[in-house]
Write a protein that holds these residues in place. Structure first.
Motif, PDB file in Angstrom:
ATOM      1  N   ASN A  22       4.349  -0.759   7.837  1.00 37.27           N
ATOM      2  CA  ASN A  22       4.073  -2.141   7.488  1.00 37.27           C
ATOM      3  C   ASN A  22       3.648  -2.192   6.026  1.00 37.27           C
ATOM      4  O   ASN A  22       2.671  -1.555   5.631  1.00 37.27           O
ATOM      5  CB  ASN A  22       2.971  -2.657   8.414  1.00 37.27           C
ATOM      6  CG  ASN A  22       2.590  -4.072   8.151  1.00 37.27           C
ATOM      7  OD1 ASN A  22       2.097  -4.393   7.073  1.00 37.27           O
ATOM      8  ND2 ASN A  22       2.792  -4.918   9.144  1.00 37.27           N
ATOM      9  N   LEU A  23       4.367  -2.960   5.211  1.00 36.01           N
ATOM     10  CA  LEU A  23       4.073  -3.050   3.786  1.00 36.01           C
ATOM     11  C   LEU A  23       2.656  -3.558   3.535  1.00 36.01           C
ATOM     12  O   LEU A  23       1.941  -3.026   2.679  1.00 36.01           O
ATOM     13  CB  LEU A  23       5.099  -3.946   3.078  1.00 36.01           C
ATOM     14  CG  LEU A  23       4.949  -4.075   1.564  1.00 36.01           C
ATOM     15  CD1 LEU A  23       5.039  -2.713   0.881  1.00 36.01           C
ATOM     16  CD2 LEU A  23       5.995  -5.028   1.007  1.00 36.01           C
ATOM     17  N   GLU A  24       2.226  -4.554   4.284  1.00 38.12           N
ATOM     18  CA  GLU A  24       0.885  -5.108   4.085  1.00 38.12           C
ATOM     19  C   GLU A  24      -0.193  -4.057   4.342  1.00 38.12           C
ATOM     20  O   GLU A  24      -1.178  -3.975   3.597  1.00 38.12           O
ATOM     21  CB  GLU A  24       0.664  -6.335   4.977  1.00 38.12           C
ATOM     22  CG  GLU A  24       1.476  -7.549   4.567  1.00 38.12           C
ATOM     23  CD  GLU A  24       2.950  -7.480   4.986  1.00 38.12           C
ATOM     24  OE1 GLU A  24       3.300  -6.697   5.911  1.00 38.12           O
ATOM     25  OE2 GLU A  24       3.761  -8.174   4.359  1.00 38.12           O
ATOM     26  N   ASP A  25      -0.015  -3.249   5.398  1.00 39.90           N
ATOM     27  CA  ASP A  25      -0.981  -2.181   5.677  1.00 39.90           C
ATOM     28  C   ASP A  25      -0.999  -1.144   4.551  1.00 39.90           C
ATOM     29  O   ASP A  25      -2.060  -0.668   4.148  1.00 39.90           O
ATOM     30  CB  ASP A  25      -0.654  -1.487   7.000  1.00 39.90           C
ATOM     31  CG  ASP A  25      -0.899  -2.373   8.210  1.00 39.90           C
ATOM     32  OD1 ASP A  25      -1.603  -3.400   8.080  1.00 39.90           O
ATOM     33  OD2 ASP A  25      -0.378  -2.036   9.299  1.00 39.90           O
ATOM     34  N   ASN A  26       0.200  -0.811   4.064  1.00 37.32           N
ATOM     35  CA  ASN A  26       0.277   0.163   2.969  1.00 37.32           C
ATOM     36  C   ASN A  26      -0.400  -0.372   1.714  1.00 37.32           C
ATOM     37  O   ASN A  26      -1.134   0.356   1.035  1.00 37.32           O
ATOM     38  CB  ASN A  26       1.731   0.527   2.669  1.00 37.32           C
ATOM     39  CG  ASN A  26       2.329   1.440   3.720  1.00 37.32           C
ATOM     40  OD1 ASN A  26       1.643   1.974   4.567  1.00 37.32           O
ATOM     41  ND2 ASN A  26       3.634   1.609   3.661  1.00 37.32           N
ATOM     42  N   ILE A  27      -0.171  -1.643   1.387  1.00 38.93           N
ATOM     43  CA  ILE A  27      -0.804  -2.247   0.205  1.00 38.93           C
ATOM     44  C   ILE A  27      -2.319  -2.265   0.372  1.00 38.93           C
ATOM     45  O   ILE A  27      -3.067  -1.949  -0.559  1.00 38.93           O
ATOM     46  CB  ILE A  27      -0.242  -3.659  -0.059  1.00 38.93           C
ATOM     47  CG1 ILE A  27       1.204  -3.547  -0.564  1.00 38.93           C
ATOM     48  CG2 ILE A  27      -1.118  -4.416  -1.061  1.00 38.93           C
ATOM     49  CD1 ILE A  27       1.928  -4.866  -0.695  1.00 38.93           C
TER      50      ILE A  27
ATOM     51  N   ILE B 161       4.112  -0.799  -9.653  1.00 44.31           N
ATOM     52  CA  ILE B 161       4.705   0.348  -8.957  1.00 44.31           C
ATOM     53  C   ILE B 161       5.749  -0.095  -7.934  1.00 44.31           C
ATOM     54  O   ILE B 161       6.829   0.478  -7.858  1.00 44.31           O
ATOM     55  CB  ILE B 161       3.605   1.191  -8.272  1.00 44.31           C
ATOM     56  CG1 ILE B 161       2.752   1.904  -9.322  1.00 44.31           C
ATOM     57  CG2 ILE B 161       4.216   2.205  -7.311  1.00 44.31           C
ATOM     58  CD1 ILE B 161       1.516   2.574  -8.760  1.00 44.31           C
ATOM     59  N   LEU B 162       5.432  -1.106  -7.153  1.00 43.42           N
ATOM     60  CA  LEU B 162       6.311  -1.483  -6.045  1.00 43.42           C
ATOM     61  C   LEU B 162       7.468  -2.395  -6.438  1.00 43.42           C
ATOM     62  O   LEU B 162       8.529  -2.332  -5.823  1.00 43.42           O
ATOM     63  CB  LEU B 162       5.506  -2.158  -4.930  1.00 43.42           C
ATOM     64  CG  LEU B 162       4.431  -1.324  -4.251  1.00 43.42           C
ATOM     65  CD1 LEU B 162       3.800  -2.116  -3.115  1.00 43.42           C
ATOM     66  CD2 LEU B 162       4.969   0.001  -3.753  1.00 43.42           C
ATOM     67  N   TYR B 163       7.265  -3.210  -7.443  1.00 41.05           N
ATOM     68  CA  TYR B 163       8.268  -4.253  -7.691  1.00 41.05           C
ATOM     69  C   TYR B 163       8.924  -4.203  -9.068  1.00 41.05           C
ATOM     70  O   TYR B 163       9.796  -5.002  -9.356  1.00 41.05           O
ATOM     71  CB  TYR B 163       7.641  -5.632  -7.476  1.00 41.05           C
ATOM     72  CG  TYR B 163       7.089  -5.779  -6.087  1.00 41.05           C
ATOM     73  CD1 TYR B 163       7.934  -5.805  -4.988  1.00 41.05           C
ATOM     74  CD2 TYR B 163       5.716  -5.850  -5.870  1.00 41.05           C
ATOM     75  CE1 TYR B 163       7.431  -5.921  -3.702  1.00 41.05           C
ATOM     76  CE2 TYR B 163       5.204  -5.968  -4.579  1.00 41.05           C
ATOM     77  CZ  TYR B 163       6.072  -6.006  -3.508  1.00 41.05           C
ATOM     78  OH  TYR B 163       5.561  -6.111  -2.240  1.00 41.05           O
TER      79      TYR B 163
ATOM     80  N   PRO C  41      10.126  -1.282  -1.799  1.00 40.11           N
ATOM     81  CA  PRO C  41       8.649  -1.271  -1.809  1.00 40.11           C
ATOM     82  C   PRO C  41       8.023  -0.606  -0.578  1.00 40.11           C
ATOM     83  O   PRO C  41       6.997   0.065  -0.702  1.00 40.11           O
ATOM     84  CB  PRO C  41       8.296  -2.754  -1.892  1.00 40.11           C
ATOM     85  CG  PRO C  41       9.447  -3.365  -2.622  1.00 40.11           C
ATOM     86  CD  PRO C  41      10.660  -2.596  -2.145  1.00 40.11           C
ATOM     87  N   ILE C  42       8.609  -0.775   0.589  1.00 38.16           N
ATOM     88  CA  ILE C  42       8.037  -0.128   1.785  1.00 38.16           C
ATOM     89  C   ILE C  42       8.138   1.389   1.654  1.00 38.16           C
ATOM     90  O   ILE C  42       7.199   2.117   1.972  1.00 38.16           O
ATOM     91  CB  ILE C  42       8.733  -0.616   3.078  1.00 38.16           C
ATOM     92  CG1 ILE C  42       8.386  -2.075   3.334  1.00 38.16           C
ATOM     93  CG2 ILE C  42       8.338   0.256   4.268  1.00 38.16           C
ATOM     94  CD1 ILE C  42       9.098  -2.694   4.518  1.00 38.16           C
TER      95      ILE C  42
ATOM     96  N   SER D 205       4.945   3.806   1.352  1.00 38.21           N
ATOM     97  CA  SER D 205       4.781   4.841   2.387  1.00 38.21           C
ATOM     98  C   SER D 205       4.565   6.210   1.759  1.00 38.21           C
ATOM     99  O   SER D 205       3.721   6.988   2.211  1.00 38.21           O
ATOM    100  CB  SER D 205       5.990   4.869   3.314  1.00 38.21           C
ATOM    101  OG  SER D 205       6.050   3.679   4.047  1.00 38.21           O
ATOM    102  N   PHE D 206       5.347   6.529   0.709  1.00 39.54           N
ATOM    103  CA  PHE D 206       5.139   7.802   0.004  1.00 39.54           C
ATOM    104  C   PHE D 206       3.711   7.900  -0.514  1.00 39.54           C
ATOM    105  O   PHE D 206       3.056   8.931  -0.378  1.00 39.54           O
ATOM    106  CB  PHE D 206       6.095   7.934  -1.193  1.00 39.54           C
ATOM    107  CG  PHE D 206       7.536   8.187  -0.836  1.00 39.54           C
ATOM    108  CD1 PHE D 206       7.905   8.932   0.274  1.00 39.54           C
ATOM    109  CD2 PHE D 206       8.544   7.674  -1.636  1.00 39.54           C
ATOM    110  CE1 PHE D 206       9.230   9.159   0.585  1.00 39.54           C
ATOM    111  CE2 PHE D 206       9.881   7.897  -1.343  1.00 39.54           C
ATOM    112  CZ  PHE D 206      10.228   8.643  -0.226  1.00 39.54           C
ATOM    113  N   LEU D 207       3.216   6.814  -1.091  1.00 38.53           N
ATOM    114  CA  LEU D 207       1.890   6.830  -1.711  1.00 38.53           C
ATOM    115  C   LEU D 207       0.742   6.826  -0.707  1.00 38.53           C
ATOM    116  O   LEU D 207      -0.317   7.373  -0.982  1.00 38.53           O
ATOM    117  CB  LEU D 207       1.746   5.641  -2.666  1.00 38.53           C
ATOM    118  CG  LEU D 207       2.646   5.682  -3.902  1.00 38.53           C
ATOM    119  CD1 LEU D 207       2.536   4.370  -4.674  1.00 38.53           C
ATOM    120  CD2 LEU D 207       2.295   6.859  -4.796  1.00 38.53           C
TER     121      LEU D 207
END
Length: 128
Positions: free
Chosen positions: A5-10, A27-29, A40-41, A45-47
């Motif tokens: 989930n992108l929001e969780d990662n952010i 970094i993402l965009y 971005p996901i 996720s890598f980070l």
């Protein structure tokens, strides 16, 4: 399989890794600095999952990628790392065989090669 989930990662990038909104957006965009872009996901996720992979496994995976995908021989990689080919290949089979000082130099130099050559090959990712 855990859903990504992108929001969780952010949230993790902000709260755990102390990144600002501006840095996360950059970094993402932003694709200003490279022609190789990840979604971005994927980047988030890598980070956010950096601790989920053992560092020795990570460096060996990068070595294998340089060897398999670009065709850099183990002998060439060993020379860059300042060790002989036997020590290098022994490290790949038994990481504990290399002293910590040599492991450090190997890791720094492999990461440098990876950085310089990263646009020359795709990194294979494993998904569950």
């Amino acid at each position: 399989m855990k859903s990504i989930n992108l929001e969780d990662n952010i949230s993790k990038l902000k709260n755990v890794y102390k990144m600002s909104d501006g840095l996360i957006n950059k970094i993402l965009y932003s694709n200003e600095t490279t022609t190789y872009s990840n979604h971005p996901i994927e980047i988030s996720s890598f980070l956010t999952h950096v601790d989920n992979i053992d560092d020795t496994v990570r460096i060996i995976s990068i070595i294998e990628g340089l060897h398999r995908n670009i065709g850099i021989s183990y002998e060439t990689l060993a020379v860059y790392c300042g060790i002989d080919t036997f020590e290098f290949e022994e490290f790949l089979h038994s990481p504990a065989s290399l002293k910590i000082e040599k492991k450090f130099i190997l890791a720094v130099r492999i990461m440098y090669l990876h950085f310089v050559l990263k646009e020359k090959y795709k990194i294979e990712t494993i998904s569950d």
